[in-house]
Design a protein around this motif. Sequence first.
Motif, PDB file in Angstrom:
ATOM      1  N   ASP A  52     -25.945  -9.252  58.960  1.00 42.60           N
ATOM      2  CA  ASP A  52     -24.951 -10.597  59.020  1.00 42.60           C
ATOM      3  C   ASP A  52     -26.150 -11.684  58.836  1.00 42.60           C
ATOM      4  N   ILE A  53     -27.297 -11.555  59.256  1.00 38.98           N
ATOM      5  CA  ILE A  53     -28.706 -12.652  58.759  1.00 38.98           C
ATOM      6  C   ILE A  53     -28.804 -12.763  57.436  1.00 38.98           C
ATOM      7  N   VAL A  54     -28.849 -11.346  56.637  1.00 37.45           N
ATOM      8  CA  VAL A  54     -28.989 -11.707  54.859  1.00 37.45           C
ATOM      9  C   VAL A  54     -28.342 -11.486  53.726  1.00 37.45           C
ATOM     10  N   ASP A  55     -28.503 -11.683  52.441  1.00 38.98           N
ATOM     11  CA  ASP A  55     -27.551 -11.894  51.724  1.00 38.98           C
ATOM     12  C   ASP A  55     -28.268 -10.275  50.767  1.00 38.98           C
ATOM     13  N   GLY A  56     -29.088  -9.795  51.142  1.00 40.44           N
ATOM     14  CA  GLY A  56     -29.480  -8.873  50.253  1.00 40.44           C
ATOM     15  C   GLY A  56     -29.316  -8.046  50.905  1.00 40.44           C
ATOM     16  N   ASP A  57     -29.956  -6.243  50.184  1.00 36.16           N
ATOM     17  CA  ASP A  57     -29.591  -5.552  50.102  1.00 36.16           C
ATOM     18  C   ASP A  57     -30.660  -4.723  51.595  1.00 36.16           C
ATOM     19  N   VAL A  58     -30.078  -4.216  52.399  1.00 34.23           N
ATOM     20  CA  VAL A  58     -30.571  -3.012  53.731  1.00 34.23           C
ATOM     21  C   VAL A  58     -30.706  -2.253  53.879  1.00 34.23           C
ATOM     22  N   SER A  59     -31.897  -1.296  53.983  1.00 32.00           N
ATOM     23  CA  SER A  59     -32.011   0.242  53.966  1.00 32.00           C
ATOM     24  C   SER A  59     -31.276   0.657  54.658  1.00 32.00           C
ATOM     25  N   ALA A  60     -30.633   1.493  54.516  1.00 31.49           N
ATOM     26  CA  ALA A  60     -30.719   2.350  55.899  1.00 31.49           C
ATOM     27  C   ALA A  60     -31.044   4.194  56.136  1.00 31.49           C
ATOM     28  N   GLU A  61     -31.654   4.658  56.680  1.00 33.04           N
ATOM     29  CA  GLU A  61     -32.387   6.125  56.372  1.00 33.04           C
ATOM     30  C   GLU A  61     -31.554   7.157  56.714  1.00 33.04           C
ATOM     31  N   VAL A  62     -31.504   8.247  56.281  1.00 34.69           N
ATOM     32  CA  VAL A  62     -30.491   9.095  57.137  1.00 34.69           C
ATOM     33  C   VAL A  62     -31.716  10.024  57.414  1.00 34.69           C
ATOM     34  N   ILE A  63     -31.497  10.571  58.400  1.00 31.79           N
ATOM     35  CA  ILE A  63     -32.398  11.713  59.563  1.00 31.79           C
ATOM     36  C   ILE A  63     -32.406  13.143  59.354  1.00 31.79           C
ATOM     37  N   SER A  64     -31.236  13.674  58.418  1.00 28.74           N
ATOM     38  CA  SER A  64     -30.744  15.161  58.010  1.00 28.74           C
ATOM     39  C   SER A  64     -31.672  15.091  56.974  1.00 28.74           C
ATOM     40  N   THR A  65     -32.433  16.733  56.652  1.00 28.37           N
ATOM     41  CA  THR A  65     -33.200  17.070  55.761  1.00 28.37           C
ATOM     42  C   THR A  65     -32.627  17.918  55.383  1.00 28.37           C
ATOM     43  N   ASP A  66     -30.844  17.655  55.088  1.00 25.73           N
ATOM     44  CA  ASP A  66     -30.470  18.906  54.424  1.00 25.73           C
ATOM     45  C   ASP A  66     -29.021  18.072  53.723  1.00 25.73           C
ATOM     46  N   PHE A  67     -28.988  19.064  52.565  1.00 21.75           N
ATOM     47  CA  PHE A  67     -28.208  18.147  51.560  1.00 21.75           C
ATOM     48  C   PHE A  67     -26.876  17.815  52.228  1.00 21.75           C
ATOM     49  N   ASN A  68     -26.121  18.916  53.327  1.00 24.68           N
ATOM     50  CA  ASN A  68     -24.829  18.440  53.629  1.00 24.68           C
ATOM     51  C   ASN A  68     -25.475  17.146  54.535  1.00 24.68           C
ATOM     52  N   GLY A  69     -26.845  16.985  55.632  1.00 27.73           N
ATOM     53  CA  GLY A  69     -26.471  15.961  56.362  1.00 27.73           C
ATOM     54  C   GLY A  69     -26.839  14.909  55.674  1.00 27.73           C
ATOM     55  N   MET A  70     -27.194  14.714  54.969  1.00 28.25           N
ATOM     56  CA  MET A  70     -27.634  13.883  54.251  1.00 28.25           C
ATOM     57  C   MET A  70     -26.275  12.867  53.524  1.00 28.25           C
ATOM     58  N   VAL A  71     -25.490  14.198  53.060  1.00 27.47           N
ATOM     59  CA  VAL A  71     -24.653  12.911  52.641  1.00 27.47           C
ATOM     60  C   VAL A  71     -24.007  12.888  53.737  1.00 27.47           C
ATOM     61  N   LYS A  72     -23.168  13.310  54.408  1.00 28.83           N
ATOM     62  CA  LYS A  72     -22.564  12.826  56.147  1.00 28.83           C
ATOM     63  C   LYS A  72     -23.548  11.598  56.637  1.00 28.83           C
ATOM     64  N   GLU A  73     -24.037  11.853  56.776  1.00 28.20           N
ATOM     65  CA  GLU A  73     -24.889  10.284  57.360  1.00 28.20           C
ATOM     66  C   GLU A  73     -25.094   8.920  55.987  1.00 28.20           C
ATOM     67  N   GLY A  74     -25.286   9.151  54.620  1.00 30.28           N
ATOM     68  CA  GLY A  74     -25.581   8.772  54.023  1.00 30.28           C
ATOM     69  C   GLY A  74     -24.029   7.640  53.634  1.00 30.28           C
ATOM     70  N   GLU A  75     -23.011   8.853  53.167  1.00 36.12           N
ATOM     71  CA  GLU A  75     -21.823   8.125  53.667  1.00 36.12           C
ATOM     72  C   GLU A  75     -21.088   7.093  54.357  1.00 36.12           C
ATOM     73  N   GLU A  76     -21.390   8.056  56.027  1.00 38.55           N
ATOM     74  CA  GLU A  76     -21.675   7.243  57.412  1.00 38.55           C
ATOM     75  C   GLU A  76     -22.054   5.027  57.271  1.00 38.55           C
ATOM     76  N   LEU A  77     -23.150   5.834  56.603  1.00 34.31           N
ATOM     77  CA  LEU A  77     -24.141   4.418  56.941  1.00 34.31           C
ATOM     78  C   LEU A  77     -23.580   3.576  55.475  1.00 34.31           C
ATOM     79  N   ALA A  78     -23.317   4.100  54.122  1.00 36.30           N
ATOM     80  CA  ALA A  78     -22.869   3.237  53.396  1.00 36.30           C
ATOM     81  C   ALA A  78     -21.455   2.530  53.913  1.00 36.30           C
ATOM     82  N   ALA A  79     -20.309   2.971  54.822  1.00 37.54           N
ATOM     83  CA  ALA A  79     -19.501   2.265  54.652  1.00 37.54           C
ATOM     84  C   ALA A  79     -19.233   1.454  55.472  1.00 37.54           C
ATOM     85  N   LEU A  80     -20.768   1.156  56.191  1.00 37.56           N
ATOM     86  CA  LEU A  80     -21.160   0.575  56.911  1.00 37.56           C
ATOM     87  C   LEU A  80     -20.728  -1.035  56.828  1.00 37.56           C
TER      88      LEU A  80
END
Length: 215
Positions: A52-80
């Motif tokens: 809400d404060i910035v107009d540009g890209d905001v990096s949000a980091e996954v904390i999973s270290t396995d493929f399935n976990g990263m995909v689940k977390e990343g898809e949730e973050l990207a949908a935000l």
Amino acid sequence: MKFFIDTANLAQIKEAQDLGVLDGVTTNPTLMAKEGIKGKENIINHYRAICDIVDGDVSAEVISTDFNGMVKEGEELAALHPQIVVKVPMIKEGVKAIRYFSGKGIRTNCTLVFSAGQALLAAKAGASYVSPFIGRLDDVSVDGMELISDIRLIYDNYGFETEILAASIRHPMHIIQSAKLGADVATCPLSAITALLNHPLTDKGLAQFLADAAK
Ligand code: E4P
């Protein structure tokens, strides 16, 4: 060169935004913890507040270290929010996840990059950004700037579109050197950005102009 601010502190993000030179934000779990942001809901709300404060890209980091976990977390973050870029560590499962996200049109920032070989892999997997950590390399007596220069050369040789995001910046000279070497972005603490403002001759010249104007 784009300027990102490397913090999860909303007041600092707002201050950089108000300066009119901010192009985005990077966060990581350490920076979130520093602000006392804990628990999934609070973390999600905090990312929304940053967007809400910035107009540009905001990096949000996954904390999973396995493929399935990263995909689940990343898809949730990207949908935000459309501004969210999923930050993925440079490990084998991370490279696979970056390739997956790239195929789905989800933008990524490959983090914890300390070698040209890692940067080459990130680009081949389709990362939107690669984050070489120059300050942490300097900390162990390796020239972080040489890494920026090597990545620039390799990406230009093959026309990779992955943007070089100089990270782990400690001081204003890191920003200047990254700009000279052609980094696309520098993510910096607020102190390094505002330090670019300072020059004693500017202060001296302004004092003289104001004194003369008062005559
Ligand atoms: C940015 O994306 C990185 O997480 C950050 O620049 C790391 O910086 P540090 O080495 O100061 O922790």
